[in-house]
Design a protein around this motif. Structure first.
Motif, PDB file in Angstrom:
ATOM      1  N   LEU A 261      -1.507  12.218  37.095  1.00 50.43           N
ATOM      2  CA  LEU A 261      -0.351  12.251  36.488  1.00 50.43           C
ATOM      3  C   LEU A 261       0.662  11.315  36.892  1.00 50.43           C
ATOM      4  CD1 LEU A 261      -1.449  15.375  35.837  1.00 50.43           C
ATOM      5  CD2 LEU A 261       0.629  16.155  36.395  1.00 50.43           C
TER       6      LEU A 261
ATOM      7  N   GLY B  59       5.033  13.498  34.793  1.00 49.49           N
ATOM      8  CA  GLY B  59       4.513  14.800  35.007  1.00 49.49           C
ATOM      9  C   GLY B  59       3.432  15.129  33.867  1.00 49.49           C
ATOM     10  N   LEU B  60       3.558  16.211  33.723  1.00 49.57           N
ATOM     11  CA  LEU B  60       2.575  16.807  32.688  1.00 49.57           C
ATOM     12  C   LEU B  60       3.039  16.797  31.299  1.00 49.57           C
ATOM     13  CD1 LEU B  60      -0.290  18.240  32.957  1.00 49.57           C
ATOM     14  CD2 LEU B  60       1.009  20.539  33.058  1.00 49.57           C
ATOM     15  N   THR B  61       2.712  15.804  30.508  1.00 52.93           N
ATOM     16  CA  THR B  61       3.020  15.580  29.151  1.00 52.93           C
ATOM     17  C   THR B  61       1.794  15.987  28.305  1.00 52.93           C
ATOM     18  OG1 THR B  61       2.116  13.302  29.382  1.00 52.93           O
ATOM     19  CG2 THR B  61       4.415  13.533  29.930  1.00 52.93           C
TER      20      THR B  61
ATOM     21  N   VAL C 221      -0.830  13.600  28.522  1.00 49.88           N
ATOM     22  CA  VAL C 221      -1.800  13.922  29.801  1.00 49.88           C
ATOM     23  C   VAL C 221      -2.768  15.180  29.371  1.00 49.88           C
ATOM     24  CG1 VAL C 221      -1.821  14.756  32.176  1.00 49.88           C
ATOM     25  CG2 VAL C 221      -0.165  13.043  31.422  1.00 49.88           C
TER      26      VAL C 221
ATOM     27  N   VAL D 204      -2.382  15.195  41.102  1.00 46.53           N
ATOM     28  CA  VAL D 204      -1.060  15.591  40.856  1.00 46.53           C
ATOM     29  C   VAL D 204      -0.332  14.932  42.089  1.00 46.53           C
ATOM     30  CG1 VAL D 204       0.344  17.382  40.479  1.00 46.53           C
ATOM     31  CG2 VAL D 204      -1.966  17.526  39.511  1.00 46.53           C
TER      32      VAL D 204
ATOM     33  N   GLU E  54       2.552  15.071  43.227  1.00 47.55           N
ATOM     34  CA  GLU E  54       3.707  15.796  43.464  1.00 47.55           C
ATOM     35  C   GLU E  54       4.057  16.306  44.711  1.00 47.55           C
ATOM     36  OE1 GLU E  54       7.214  17.388  43.369  1.00 47.55           O
ATOM     37  OE2 GLU E  54       6.553  16.438  41.382  1.00 47.55           O
TER      38      GLU E  54
ATOM     39  N   ARG F 178       3.724  21.566  42.354  1.00 49.05           N
ATOM     40  CA  ARG F 178       2.431  21.269  42.160  1.00 49.05           C
ATOM     41  C   ARG F 178       1.555  22.631  41.672  1.00 49.05           C
ATOM     42  NH1 ARG F 178       1.722  18.617  46.862  1.00 49.05           N
ATOM     43  NH2 ARG F 178       0.614  20.195  47.932  1.00 49.05           N
TER      44      ARG F 178
ATOM     45  N   ILE G  29       2.166  23.283  38.090  1.00 54.23           N
ATOM     46  CA  ILE G  29       1.354  22.269  37.464  1.00 54.23           C
ATOM     47  C   ILE G  29      -0.146  22.645  37.241  1.00 54.23           C
ATOM     48  CG2 ILE G  29       0.470  19.803  37.258  1.00 54.23           C
ATOM     49  CD1 ILE G  29       3.140  19.097  38.612  1.00 54.23           C
TER      50      ILE G  29
END
Length: 102
Positions: free
Chosen positions: A28, A32-34, A37, A55, A57, A63, A66
């Motif tokens: 990531l 972030g979480l697109t 991704v 991750v 983060e 986290r 996510i």
């Protein structure tokens, strides 16, 4: 869509052993979480069945959120989390990984 597989402890141990030498296939980034991704994770799961996602983060709660989002969207099973790396398993129709019996 299939739901996440329930793994016995023996199966989880087996997958952890297989995952040990693996490097994270999805990392990531700052965004972030697109959707991109998520698509990458889907592709990797379909192709490999067992993957690691890093991750980076710092905030633990974020986290965890996510991880939860990834699990909900991919319907994969969480094998383990070590530090900031999430290990996921989702059997593919090709069934590349033969799990030990419960």
């Amino acid at each position: 869509m299939a739901t996440a597989v329930t793994l016995s402890n023996k199966q989880k141990q087996y997958l952890k052993g297989l995952a040990h030498p693996l490097k994270p296939v999805v990392l990531l980034g700052a965004n972030g979480l697109t959707e991109g991704v998520m698509a990458e994770i889907e592709l990797a799961l379909t192709h490999h069945e067992l993957i690691k996602i890093k991750v980076p983060e710092e905030e633990r709660e974020l986290r965890e959120q996510i991880y939860a989002t990834i699990l909900a969207h991919t319907e994969a099973t969480k094998v383990q989390v070590v530090g900031k790396v999430l290990t996921l398993y989702r059997p593919s129709p090709a069934a590349k990984i033969q799990l030990p019996r419960r």
